[in-house]
Design an enzyme around this catalytic site. Structure first.
Site, PDB file in Angstrom:
ATOM      1  N   SER A 154      35.666  91.781  65.382  1.00 33.24           N
ATOM      2  CA  SER A 154      35.732  93.227  65.221  1.00 33.24           C
ATOM      3  C   SER A 154      36.774  93.581  64.169  1.00 33.24           C
ATOM      4  O   SER A 154      37.729  92.822  63.951  1.00 33.24           O
ATOM      5  CB  SER A 154      36.117  93.892  66.550  1.00 33.24           C
ATOM      6  OG  SER A 154      36.434  95.261  66.374  1.00 33.24           O
ATOM      7  N   TYR A 166      42.610  94.218  73.397  1.00 30.16           N
ATOM      8  CA  TYR A 166      41.336  93.984  72.723  1.00 30.16           C
ATOM      9  C   TYR A 166      41.574  93.466  71.301  1.00 30.16           C
ATOM     10  O   TYR A 166      40.967  92.473  70.885  1.00 30.16           O
ATOM     11  CB  TYR A 166      40.512  95.270  72.694  1.00 30.16           C
ATOM     12  CG  TYR A 166      39.170  95.128  72.014  1.00 30.16           C
ATOM     13  CD1 TYR A 166      38.148  94.398  72.622  1.00 30.16           C
ATOM     14  CD2 TYR A 166      38.917  95.730  70.787  1.00 30.16           C
ATOM     15  CE1 TYR A 166      36.913  94.264  72.013  1.00 30.16           C
ATOM     16  CE2 TYR A 166      37.673  95.603  70.170  1.00 30.16           C
ATOM     17  CZ  TYR A 166      36.683  94.869  70.784  1.00 30.16           C
ATOM     18  OH  TYR A 166      35.457  94.742  70.172  1.00 30.16           O
ATOM     19  N   ALA A 168      44.159  91.931  70.153  1.00 32.40           N
ATOM     20  CA  ALA A 168      44.735  90.588  70.195  1.00 32.40           C
ATOM     21  C   ALA A 168      43.661  89.536  70.448  1.00 32.40           C
ATOM     22  O   ALA A 168      43.665  88.457  69.837  1.00 32.40           O
ATOM     23  CB  ALA A 168      45.807  90.520  71.276  1.00 32.40           C
ATOM     24  N   LYS A 170      40.442  89.792  69.746  1.00 36.11           N
ATOM     25  CA  LYS A 170      39.583  89.707  68.572  1.00 36.11           C
ATOM     26  C   LYS A 170      40.285  88.989  67.417  1.00 36.11           C
ATOM     27  O   LYS A 170      39.667  88.225  66.670  1.00 36.11           O
ATOM     28  CB  LYS A 170      39.129  91.101  68.153  1.00 36.11           C
ATOM     29  CG  LYS A 170      38.107  91.724  69.115  1.00 36.11           C
ATOM     30  CD  LYS A 170      36.868  90.854  69.220  1.00 36.11           C
ATOM     31  CE  LYS A 170      35.789  91.451  70.082  1.00 36.11           C
ATOM     32  NZ  LYS A 170      34.621  90.550  70.219  1.00 36.11           N
TER      33      LYS A 170
END
Length: 269
Positions: A154, A166, A168, A170
């Site tokens: 992402s 989130y 971290a 990704k």
């Protein structure tokens, strides 16, 4: 568990992926469904999984040739279930030629509210799932002479935005790609990441914002130079490229498909 009763007789498949055997996690809806349908339309045989059986059954029943799709409901964050799925998929498809880690997600809110369990669950859905998928599928790809692995990361993996757990997870996926591309290169395995920007998917967050709060949606569109959000089919096309022979010289990269998006959420920063 749902099995397709895969027909092992040779099929006269045509297309860019004719005869290729590909695993896609999280393939029942959204981006994953676009990827699965694109691969099937170009001759691949595909195995996919999702948490709930109903969307998987709906996907299979919508196909002209449902025997080309192997499905299984499971939570990819549970390592033993994911590993069993890969092994059973490889058995059903008579091997593997490519892998797409499309499943993911997030749990929890800001740093002062998110619990340790929120952090752990977000990690398991993203980086943990990707690690176990690679570890289990790599021997099958090696046996086939190599093949591509793609993880859907992402823009949140390198552009700051809420929530930190989130981003971290990704970011970890992106870093893992550069490590695994080198580790698995001798086996002919290429490893790459695709990082979508905010996608306009029917019924999902940005589509609901567009319908329910047009002024807020219009402000969010300003984060995109062309004022258009990313569409899942655009990301699916890039994933298909990385699975194809046209990208045989590409490994260890993170390829953004974000239309130049700035902040990954309306909250900015």
């Amino acid at each position: 568990m749902t099995d397709t009763g895969h027909d092992r007789r040779p099929r006269a498949a045509t297309g860019r992926f004719a005869g290729r055997r590909i695993v896609v996690t999280g393939g029942s809806r959204g981006l994953g469904e676009h990827v699965v349908r694109l691969l099937l339309s170009e001759g691949a045989r595909v195995a996919t999984c999702a948490r709930r059986p109903e969307p998987l059954e709906a996907l299979r029943s919508s196909l002209d040739s449902p025997d080309t799709l192997f499905t299984q409901p499971l939570d990819v964050a549970v390592p033993e279930l994911l590993e069993r799925f890969v092994e059973e998929a490889a058995s059903a498809l008579d091997g593997l030629d490519g892998v797409v880690a499309c499943a993911g997600g997030a749990r929890g809110r800001g740093i002062t509210e998110a619990t340790a369990q929120d952090w752990s669950a977000t990690w398991d859905m993203n980086a943990g799932h990707f690690a176990r998928l690679v570890a289990t599928s790599a021997p099958h790809l090696r046996a086939a002479g190599g093949g591509p692995i793609i993880v859907v990361s992402s823009v949140s993996g390198w552009k700051p935005g809420p929530q930190a757990q989130y981003g971290a997870a990704k970011a970890a996926q992106i870093h893992m790609v550069s490590c695994l591309a080198r580790e698995l290169a001798a086996d002919g395995i290429r490893v790459n990441a695709v990082s979508p920007g905010s996608m306009l998917i029917p019924g999902k967050r940005w589509d609901r914002m567009r319908q329910e709060d047009p002024p807020a949606f219009d402000r969010f569109r300003a984060e995109f130079p062309g004022r258009e959000l990313v569409r899942p089919e655009e990301v699916a096309d890039v994933i298909a490229f990385l699975l194809s022979e046209q990208s045989r010289g590409v490994t260890g990269v993170n390829l953004p498909v974000d239309k130049g998006q700035n902040a990954p959420t309306p909250e900015g920063y």
